[in-house]
Design an enzyme around this catalytic site. Structure first.
Site, PDB file in Angstrom:
ATOM      1  N   HIS A  37      -4.851   4.430  -1.352  1.00  0.00           N
ATOM      2  CA  HIS A  37      -5.107   5.014  -2.672  1.00  0.00           C
ATOM      3  C   HIS A  37      -4.005   4.590  -3.648  1.00  0.00           C
ATOM      4  CE1 HIS A  37      -7.994   7.520  -0.571  1.00  0.00           C
ATOM      5  NE2 HIS A  37      -8.343   8.130  -1.686  1.00  0.00           N
ATOM      6  N   ARG A  68      -2.221  12.837  -2.451  1.00  0.00           N
ATOM      7  CA  ARG A  68      -2.330  12.377  -1.056  1.00  0.00           C
ATOM      8  C   ARG A  68      -1.372  13.146  -0.145  1.00  0.00           C
ATOM      9  NH1 ARG A  68      -6.683  10.848   0.038  1.00  0.00           N
ATOM     10  NH2 ARG A  68      -6.257   9.300   1.636  1.00  0.00           N
ATOM     11  N   HIS A 109      -0.873  11.665   3.997  1.00  0.00           N
ATOM     12  CA  HIS A 109       0.207  10.673   4.049  1.00  0.00           C
ATOM     13  C   HIS A 109       1.571  11.346   4.102  1.00  0.00           C
ATOM     14  CE1 HIS A 109      -2.062   7.023   3.369  1.00  0.00           C
ATOM     15  NE2 HIS A 109      -2.660   7.540   2.319  1.00  0.00           N
TER      16      HIS A 109
HETATM   17  O1  LIG Z   1      -4.718   4.841   2.874  1.00  0.00           O
HETATM   18  P1  LIG Z   1      -5.515   5.923   2.219  1.00  0.00           P
HETATM   19  O2  LIG Z   1      -4.961   6.275   0.872  1.00  0.00           O
HETATM   20  O3  LIG Z   1      -5.661   7.134   3.091  1.00  0.00           O
HETATM   21  O4  LIG Z   1      -6.957   5.362   1.971  1.00  0.00           O
HETATM   22  C1  LIG Z   1      -7.771   5.116   3.093  1.00  0.00           C
HETATM   23  C2  LIG Z   1      -9.250   5.220   2.832  1.00  0.00           C
HETATM   24  O5  LIG Z   1      -9.556   6.435   2.209  1.00  0.00           O
HETATM   25  C3  LIG Z   1     -10.938   6.712   2.126  1.00  0.00           C
HETATM   26  O6  LIG Z   1     -11.112   7.966   1.553  1.00  0.00           O
HETATM   27  C4  LIG Z   1     -11.600   5.659   1.283  1.00  0.00           C
HETATM   28  O7  LIG Z   1     -12.983   5.877   1.219  1.00  0.00           O
HETATM   29  C5  LIG Z   1     -11.298   4.275   1.836  1.00  0.00           C
HETATM   30  O8  LIG Z   1     -11.803   3.310   0.944  1.00  0.00           O
HETATM   31  C6  LIG Z   1      -9.790   4.079   2.003  1.00  0.00           C
HETATM   32  O9  LIG Z   1      -9.525   2.836   2.594  1.00  0.00           O
END
Ligand SMILES: O=P(O)(O)OC[C@H]1O[C@@H](O)[C@H](O)[C@@H](O)[C@@H]1O
Length: 232
Positions: free
Chosen positions: A120, A172, A178
């Site tokens: 993201h 996030r 994360h």
């Molecule tokens: O690394 P992040 O921020 O958790 O994102 C991972 C995935 O998150 C999901 O919600 C998306 O639909 C995907 O496209 C994306 O790859």
């Protein structure tokens, strides 16, 4: 990275997420909305078409940067295998039963792929770099007596860019998908990709070059996947 450093990053990260969840508990819906807005797919479905409407060159660079940042994120995730906080606290090899710290779960918390770096943050930082740079260039090209040359107006796009990236990162972290270092790493790589690939003259690409680039990205990703699988 040494295991002890990772353990420290994870433990400190969980404490920070707990603090965010306590402090911003009343803003859960807003933060969930922000995390939806930062979904990497919006680079292709929202930012690229919108940028293309305003300028063909900015639109094509937005698309190129979206592709490169998605590809880089995929490769880095396969190589780094980052933990996700909400799953990490449930690892019985790290915490004895009943001794794990608590993290709240939200509807978008349970991401199943590797967590490092944040997709993201990386894709949003890269794609919005192109859009923000284009806006700032447009303001700088205005006649010297225009309102567009006001220093506050010219600083506004970068200020908004920083606010959006901070909001995406906090969202996030708040939903425990994360650790902070994954958000910072994703943002930094995203900015770097935006900065480097924003200089590419995509409109001069021939169709054959587009095919070679697409095939190169697909083959290198599949090749790396095969190598990683073989050495597992
Ligand atoms: O690394 P992040 O921020 O958790 O994102 C991972 C995935 O998150 C999901 O919600 C998306 O639909 C995907 O496209 C994306 O790859």
């Amino acid at each position: 990275m040494p295991q002890v450093v990772m353990l420290l990053l994870h433990l400190e990260g969980v404490s920070f997420i707990q603090w965010l969840q306590t402090t911003f508990s009343g803003f859960a819906e807003v933060l969930l909305f922000l995390t939806r807005m930062g979904d990497p797919r919006h680079a292709f479905l929202v930012y690229f078409p919108l940028a293309l409407v305003f300028s063909r060159s900015v639109g094509l660079r937005t698309l190129l940067v979206a592709i490169i940042s998605e590809w880089t994120n995929l490769i880095l995730k396969w190589m780094l295998h980052g933990e996700r906080p909400f799953w990490w606290i449930k690892d019985p090899e790290i915490f004895e039963e009943g001794k794990a710290p608590h993290l709240d779960q939200y509807s978008l918390t349970c991401e199943t792929g590797p967590g490092s770096p944040s997709g993201h943050c990386m894709v949003t930082a890269a794609v919005l770099w192109v859009v923000t740079s284009a806006l700032v260039s447009d303001l700088s090209a205005a006649p010297s007596n225009s309102w567009k040359r006001n220093p506050i107006i010219r600083a506004a796009p970068w200020l908004i860019y920083s606010l959006i990236l901070s909001a995406a990162g906090v969202s996030r972290l708040f939903i425990a998908t994360h650790f902070p270092h994954q958000v910072l790493f994703g943002t930094a790589v995203g900015i770097l990709i935006g900065y480097v690939f924003n200089k590419v003259q995509v409109q001069s690409f021939r169709p054959r070059m587009c095919v070679v680039l697409s095939a190169g990205l697909a083959v290198s990703a599949m090749g790396l996947y095969g190598i990683l699988l073989h050495n597992k």
